[in-house]
Design an enzyme around this catalytic site. Structure first.
Site, PDB file in Angstrom:
ATOM      1  N   GLU A   1       0.259   5.215   0.748  1.00 49.13           N
ATOM      2  CA  GLU A   1      -0.687   6.233   1.214  1.00 49.13           C
ATOM      3  C   GLU A   1      -0.309   7.606   0.674  1.00 49.13           C
ATOM      4  OE1 GLU A   1      -1.052   5.669   5.473  1.00 49.13           O
ATOM      5  OE2 GLU A   1      -2.279   3.872   5.141  1.00 49.13           O
TER       6      GLU A   1
ATOM      7  N   GLU B   1      -3.115  -4.338  -3.236  1.00 45.47           N
ATOM      8  CA  GLU B   1      -3.603  -5.182  -4.335  1.00 45.47           C
ATOM      9  C   GLU B   1      -3.527  -4.447  -5.674  1.00 45.47           C
ATOM     10  OE1 GLU B   1      -4.936  -4.630  -1.416  1.00 45.47           O
ATOM     11  OE2 GLU B   1      -5.999  -6.372  -0.619  1.00 45.47           O
TER      12      GLU B   1
ATOM     13  N   CYS C   1      -4.132   0.826  -2.572  1.00 47.27           N
ATOM     14  CA  CYS C   1      -4.063  -0.426  -1.820  1.00 47.27           C
ATOM     15  C   CYS C   1      -2.961  -1.312  -2.377  1.00 47.27           C
ATOM     16  CB  CYS C   1      -5.394  -1.173  -1.899  1.00 47.27           C
ATOM     17  SG  CYS C   1      -6.661  -0.559  -0.783  1.00 47.27           S
TER      18      CYS C   1
ATOM     19  N   ASN D   1       0.840  -1.207   0.000  1.00 47.89           N
ATOM     20  CA  ASN D   1       0.000   0.000   0.000  1.00 47.89           C
ATOM     21  C   ASN D   1       0.870   1.251   0.000  1.00 47.89           C
ATOM     22  OD1 ASN D   1       0.615  -0.798   2.691  1.00 47.89           O
ATOM     23  ND2 ASN D   1      -1.108   0.332   3.533  1.00 47.89           N
TER      24      ASN D   1
HETATM   25  N1  THU Z   1      -5.354  -1.482   2.519  1.00 48.95           N
HETATM   26  C1  THU Z   1      -4.809  -2.230   1.516  1.00 48.95           C
HETATM   27  O1  THU Z   1      -3.689  -1.979   1.062  1.00 48.95           O
HETATM   28  N2  THU Z   1      -5.553  -3.244   1.014  1.00 48.95           N
HETATM   29  C2  THU Z   1      -6.793  -3.613   1.463  1.00 48.95           C
HETATM   30  O2  THU Z   1      -7.429  -4.483   0.876  1.00 48.95           O
HETATM   31  C3  THU Z   1      -7.342  -2.965   2.657  1.00 48.95           C
HETATM   32  C4  THU Z   1      -6.693  -1.721   3.071  1.00 48.95           C
HETATM   33  C5  THU Z   1      -4.568  -0.353   3.055  1.00 48.95           C
HETATM   34  C6  THU Z   1      -5.083   1.004   2.646  1.00 48.95           C
HETATM   35  C7  THU Z   1      -4.546   1.877   3.764  1.00 48.95           C
HETATM   36  O3  THU Z   1      -3.246   2.304   3.408  1.00 48.95           O
HETATM   37  C8  THU Z   1      -4.458   0.963   4.959  1.00 48.95           C
HETATM   38  O4  THU Z   1      -4.592  -0.363   4.454  1.00 48.95           O
HETATM   39  C9  THU Z   1      -5.541   1.197   6.005  1.00 48.95           C
HETATM   40  O5  THU Z   1      -6.817   1.173   5.439  1.00 48.95           O
END
Ligand code: THU
Length: 135
Positions: free
Chosen positions: A52, A63, A61, A50
């Site tokens: 941000e 994925e 995300c 991920n």
């Molecule tokens: N996050 C992911 O990378 N994948 C997911 O399927 C769920 C959430 C990340 C996004 C954000 O940076 C952190 O988790 C908290 O929501």
């Protein structure tokens, strides 16, 4: 390779790669690091973490990064997937990521969920896909 051929060695490789990706996550706001890894039908492994953003809604995300690598390295369909949080525990992919993954899933694709291994149809029943656009 199809999902029926996915064995313990594949799951171990996926988990290891997901942890490696998670270690490189950029999550200074939520402090919730995520790593995702997928196994392609040709045996290729892809991963993502991920990323941000100060504009929180612009967060990518793990994925999404994984699917981007899948396409960049030649595409194909995923037969298995694993995702981990900052503790290395299995992490549930969010709804949007389930949709993003499903576009590139081999029939019967397997996902390592916190509850155990589930198929793409179990984690996203009645999913919208390319065939729905042709109706
Ligand atoms: N996050 C992911 O990378 N994948 C997911 O399927 C769920 C959430 C990340 C996004 C954000 O940076 C952190 O988790 C908290 O929501």
């Amino acid at each position: 390779m199809d999902p029926a051929n996915v064995g313990p060695a594949h799951w171990q490789a996926l988990r290891r790669l997901a942890i490696e990706a998670m270690d490189r996550a950029y999550a200074p706001y939520s402090h919730f690091k995520v790593g995702a890894a997928g196994l392609n039908e040709d045996g290729r492994l892809v991963s993502g973490c991920n990323v941000e953003n100060a504009a929180y809604g612009a967060t990518l995300c793990a994925e999404c990064g994984m699917i981007s690598e899948l396409i960049r390295t030649g595409g194909g369909r995923l037969v298995a997937f694993a995702c981990v949080d900052g503790s290395g525990r299995a992490c549930s992919p969010c709804g949007r990521c389930r949709q993003v993954i499903s576009e590139h899933a081999a029939p019967g694709m397997l996902l390592a969920m916190p509850e155990g291994i589930q198929t793409i149809d179990e984690v996203l029943p009645g999913r919208f896909g390319p065939a729905d656009l042709a109706t």
